[in-house]
Motif scaffolding. Structure first.
Motif, PDB file in Angstrom:
ATOM      1  N   UNK A 125       0.868  -1.030   0.106  1.00 40.62           N
ATOM      2  CA  UNK A 125       0.063  -0.138   0.103  1.00 40.62           C
ATOM      3  C   UNK A 125       0.893   1.306   0.198  1.00 40.62           C
ATOM      4  N   UNK A 126       1.883   1.303   0.848  1.00 40.73           N
ATOM      5  CA  UNK A 126       2.732   2.186   0.978  1.00 40.73           C
ATOM      6  C   UNK A 126       3.548   2.521  -0.350  1.00 40.73           C
ATOM      7  N   UNK A 127       4.096   1.502  -1.031  1.00 39.66           N
ATOM      8  CA  UNK A 127       4.587   1.779  -2.369  1.00 39.66           C
ATOM      9  C   UNK A 127       3.935   2.190  -3.451  1.00 39.66           C
ATOM     10  N   UNK A 128       2.640   1.779  -3.313  1.00 41.12           N
ATOM     11  CA  UNK A 128       1.814   2.220  -4.149  1.00 41.12           C
ATOM     12  C   UNK A 128       1.570   3.687  -4.212  1.00 41.12           C
ATOM     13  N   UNK A 129       1.523   4.145  -3.084  1.00 45.41           N
ATOM     14  CA  UNK A 129       1.303   5.661  -2.864  1.00 45.41           C
ATOM     15  C   UNK A 129       2.585   6.447  -3.470  1.00 45.41           C
TER      16      UNK A 129
ATOM     17  N   UNK B 213       8.038  10.691   7.910  1.00 46.34           N
ATOM     18  CA  UNK B 213       9.180   9.932   8.105  1.00 46.34           C
ATOM     19  C   UNK B 213       8.673   8.629   8.947  1.00 46.34           C
ATOM     20  N   UNK B 214       8.053   8.750   9.590  1.00 45.51           N
ATOM     21  CA  UNK B 214       7.607   7.391  10.747  1.00 45.51           C
ATOM     22  C   UNK B 214       7.043   6.386   9.685  1.00 45.51           C
TER      23      UNK B 214
ATOM     24  N   UNK C 143      11.970  -0.552   7.250  1.00 46.88           N
ATOM     25  CA  UNK C 143      12.662  -1.187   8.082  1.00 46.88           C
ATOM     26  C   UNK C 143      12.254  -2.545   8.356  1.00 46.88           C
ATOM     27  N   UNK C 144      10.905  -2.823   8.148  1.00 45.00           N
ATOM     28  CA  UNK C 144      10.211  -4.182   8.320  1.00 45.00           C
ATOM     29  C   UNK C 144      10.028  -4.940   7.272  1.00 45.00           C
TER      30      UNK C 144
END
Length: 378
Positions: free
Chosen positions: A35-39, A50-51, A58-59
């Motif tokens: 989901x984050x990479x899609x954004x 940044x968080x 990192x995960x």
């Protein structure tokens, strides 16, 4: 609603709860990552958070490695009951077949909505599911899992490799994979024909580890150690140290996969520290019987994996293009939550209405019978 989510069935019929706990944790991290990479690929201002970026970067070390370890932990008992041919047939029915079905559906939707999606698809991409799976988003994993399982079973049964021979093979393959990655780090290896081979080299060792530790983690006498809170503390500290190191080195070299490509021994230690922590946390959750929703999610992890990118991609487009919402944390939260819940709902709906073949060529007889009895009681 609980029954619709297979809640009762999971709690009453899954033999090893810790495995569903572990799968649940990992699939949530997978859904978050995608989901984050899609954004990012859709040019959202993710750098302003940044968080969220730190969690994303990192995960990523242990999620897929642990999926291979869990799969490897079943191979010995499965091959004790089945021939190599039967094993391969089952793997095709429950891994490769749903990959082809849902991969083809995802490619089709991306072709139809090519003006809105991040992926630029061509009709030849249907073939890439088998020969260049890294080009088709998340489906590389199922392709690799199938290939690794068949190859490992061939060595273990047909060639009758002993455990030490399998260990040597795993180390050699991992070394070959490390050499390939370090020598071609600037190459887009996703474009290579049979690009599942580098992944096979890379992940075979985790499948072996699963097989090697299976007798230990299946031993009921060892559960008290695996669920020990005292043991959890040093493992958690090791996890923090290794993943801090992983994140810092990647940031210093401005490459998200620098450690994995150029520092294979360090990456192996880092990934295994994450696997150790997740396995032990899963045994602790099993011991105290808490956060049972993770078991439900873990039970459905394969179906979530198959579908979640279509769900999260569609929601991202609707929220941003139709509703004109641009808040990254909000879109991310909606995508992750929906990417987990909607596949569970869809799986249960299809199975209960006789359409189990969307997910497997192997009919889930026990599950269908359970829900039939439940419906009669009502």
């Amino acid at each position: 609603m609980k029954d619709f989510f297979n809640y009762r069935y999971v709690l009453e019929h899954t033999r090893l709860p810790w495995i569903d706990y572990a799968r649940g944790i990992c699939i949530i991290l997978v859904c978050y990552r995608h989901s984050f990479e899609g954004l990012i690929n859709a040019n959202f201002p993710t750098a302003n958070y940044p968080v969220l970026e730190l969690v994303n970067s990192s995960l990523v070390t242990f999620r897929m490695a642990l999926f291979f370890i869990i799969s490897g932990s079943f191979v010995a008992r499965t091959l004790a009951k089945k021939s190599l041919l039967d094993f391969a047939n089952d793997r095709f029915k429950i891994i490769l077949y749903p990959m082809l079905v849902w991969g083809a559906l995802q490619i089709t939707l991306q072709l139809i909505f090519k003006n809105y999606t991040n992926a630029q698809r061509q009709p030849v991409d249907y073939l890439y599911l088998l020969v260049m799976p890294r080009k088709i988003e998340q489906f590389w994993y199922l392709n690799t899992l199938f290939m690794v399982g068949i190859f490992y079973a061939f060595l273990k049964t047909f060639l009758r490799f002993k455990l030490w021979q399998l260990m040597v093979t795993a180390i050699l393959l991992y070394s070959l994979g490390a050499f390939f990655y370090s020598s071609n780090a600037n190459m887009n290896y996703e474009l290579l024909a049979f690009s599942f081979i580098p992944d096979l080299l890379h992940f075979f060792i985790f499948f072996f580890i699963g097989d090697a530790i299976s007798s230990f983690i299946d031993n009921k006498d060892k559960i008290k150690y695996l669920s020990s809170l005292k043991l959890f503390v040093p493992i958690f500290i090791l996890f923090l140290i290794t993943h801090y190191y992983y994140t810092i080195v990647n940031l210093q070299n401005d490459k998200g996969y620098y450690v994995e490509f150029y520092m294979p021994i360090s990456f192996l230690i880092i990934a295994l520290s994450g696997c150790m922590l997740t396995i032990q946390l899963s045994f602790i959750l099993q011991r105290f019987q808490v956060l049972k929703f993770l078991r439900v999610i873990g039970y459905h992890s394969l179906y979530i994996y198959l579908i979640h990118v279509m769900i999260t991609g569609s929601l991202r487009i609707i929220l941003s293009k139709v509703l004109h919402i641009s808040n990254v944390p909000f879109i991310l939260s909606v995508c992750v939550l929906s990417g987990i819940l909607i596949p569970i709902l869809l799986y249960n709906f299809l199975v209960r209405n006789g359409m189990w073949w969307w997910f497997s060529l192997k009919k889930p007889v026990d599950e269908i019978q359970y829900h039939s009895k439940l419906a009669v009681r009502r």
